[in-house]
Design a protein around this motif. Sequence first.
Motif, mmCIF file in Angstrom:
data_model
loop_
_atom_site.group_PDB
_atom_site.id
_atom_site.type_symbol
_atom_site.label_atom_id
_atom_site.label_comp_id
_atom_site.label_asym_id
_atom_site.label_seq_id
_atom_site.Cartn_x
_atom_site.Cartn_y
_atom_site.Cartn_z
ATOM 1 N N ALA A 5 83.471 83.992 113.195
ATOM 2 C CA ALA A 5 83.136 85.303 112.629
ATOM 3 C C ALA A 5 82.995 85.218 111.111
ATOM 4 O O ALA A 5 82.059 85.792 110.525
ATOM 5 C CB ALA A 5 84.215 86.316 113.013
ATOM 6 N N LEU A 6 83.885 84.505 110.469
ATOM 7 C CA LEU A 6 83.819 84.369 109.013
ATOM 8 C C LEU A 6 82.575 83.595 108.585
ATOM 9 O O LEU A 6 81.911 83.949 107.600
ATOM 10 C CB LEU A 6 85.079 83.666 108.508
ATOM 11 N N THR A 7 82.234 82.546 109.324
ATOM 12 C CA THR A 7 81.056 81.755 108.982
ATOM 13 C C THR A 7 79.777 82.565 109.159
ATOM 14 O O THR A 7 78.859 82.494 108.331
ATOM 15 C CB THR A 7 80.996 80.491 109.862
ATOM 16 N N ALA A 8 79.713 83.348 110.226
ATOM 17 C CA ALA A 8 78.523 84.158 110.483
ATOM 18 C C ALA A 8 78.301 85.191 109.383
ATOM 19 O O ALA A 8 77.172 85.380 108.897
ATOM 20 C CB ALA A 8 78.650 84.847 111.845
ATOM 21 N N THR A 9 79.359 85.867 108.969
ATOM 22 C CA THR A 9 79.194 86.880 107.913
ATOM 23 C C THR A 9 78.985 86.228 106.546
ATOM 24 O O THR A 9 78.366 86.832 105.660
ATOM 25 C CB THR A 9 80.414 87.816 107.863
ATOM 26 N N ALA A 10 79.479 84.990 106.371
ATOM 27 C CA ALA A 10 79.257 84.284 105.105
ATOM 28 C C ALA A 10 77.776 84.047 104.848
ATOM 29 O O ALA A 10 77.329 83.992 103.699
ATOM 30 C CB ALA A 10 80.011 82.958 105.108
ATOM 31 N N LEU A 11 77.010 83.929 105.924
ATOM 32 C CA LEU A 11 75.568 83.716 105.784
ATOM 33 C C LEU A 11 74.906 84.859 105.021
ATOM 34 O O LEU A 11 73.918 84.659 104.308
ATOM 35 C CB LEU A 11 74.937 83.573 107.172
ATOM 36 N N LEU A 12 75.466 86.057 105.134
ATOM 37 C CA LEU A 12 74.906 87.219 104.442
ATOM 38 C C LEU A 12 75.087 87.114 102.923
ATOM 39 O O LEU A 12 74.268 87.638 102.162
ATOM 40 C CB LEU A 12 75.564 88.505 104.958
ATOM 41 N N GLY A 13 76.169 86.468 102.494
ATOM 42 C CA GLY A 13 76.431 86.361 101.067
ATOM 43 C C GLY A 13 75.827 85.133 100.417
ATOM 44 O O GLY A 13 75.788 85.038 99.179
ATOM 45 N N LEU A 14 75.342 84.192 101.224
ATOM 46 C CA LEU A 14 74.829 82.927 100.681
ATOM 47 C C LEU A 14 73.656 83.098 99.719
ATOM 48 O O LEU A 14 73.648 82.482 98.644
ATOM 49 C CB LEU A 14 74.448 81.995 101.837
ATOM 50 N N PRO A 15 72.639 83.904 100.033
ATOM 51 C CA PRO A 15 71.506 84.038 99.089
ATOM 52 C C PRO A 15 71.938 84.521 97.706
ATOM 53 O O PRO A 15 71.434 84.035 96.688
ATOM 54 C CB PRO A 15 70.600 85.065 99.786
#
Length: 278
Positions: free
Chosen positions: A111-121
């Motif tokens: 769950a943390l990795t999936a939502t981290a994708l939103l902050g990567l850009p």
Amino acid sequence: MPPSGLNGRLMSIAGRWSCVGDLRAGRLSARRPVRQSQRMVILLSAFGIVLLGAFAQAVSGFGYALVTVPLLAAAVDPRAAVVVSALTGIGLTVTAAIRERAHARWQVAAALTATALLGLPAGLLVLALAPERLLSALIAVVVLGCAALVWSRARIRTGRIGLGAIGVLVGVLTAATGTNGPPLVAAFQSLGYDPRTFRATLAATFSGTSLMGLTGFLLAGQIHADVVRISLVALPAVPLGWWLGNRLFHRIDPVVFRRIVLFGLLGSAGAALASMAG
């Protein structure tokens, strides 16, 4: 000699002694023999820093990037420090996640990795556009924030919304500073994980975010020959540091180690601030 020839000769001499190969900017150049000793110092320093980071990671479950990024930033530029830390640390986190897989909370890590994708850009934009001094300051602030979390044993809300917000912040920090551990430390402290589960779940989360971060660095053009060269030299320090730290994992007194972590974090934050001042 005609004026143009004289000018060309002077420019050639000046070019040989210019700062084109300035190590502080992360531009290692083989064309300048006078810089060979400095290049060796940089590479040896990187090896020692990575060794220290791997040791801290093995003992506590976190701390690799918190140690390596600020100290590397004092030797090369902050952008190179973030990428070198990511390149050398990916094998460590993936290996630890596999070895400790039985103790990890994989649902939470996913769950943390999936939502981290939103902050990567957003993090990639900060890494690419922020001035070096601002980037060093951000790194120092994150490290000091982690020291405050460890000191206060702060706890935060860890419901779905709370973990989602933490994941987005982790994504931003993964790309911008490479030091994405502080929010995860606070979250897992709040969840009350025992040391083995704490270390294993951190490794599982770091594995996903590190792979994601490296992909972002590659697409953004942040991986180049200089950082690859430094990473290859420092890479053998990773298994050595992990082996040394793992031997102490079950032996070191938690109170003593907590103090060591705090002093180490303060020292690495100081290195980032010194880099910014320089």
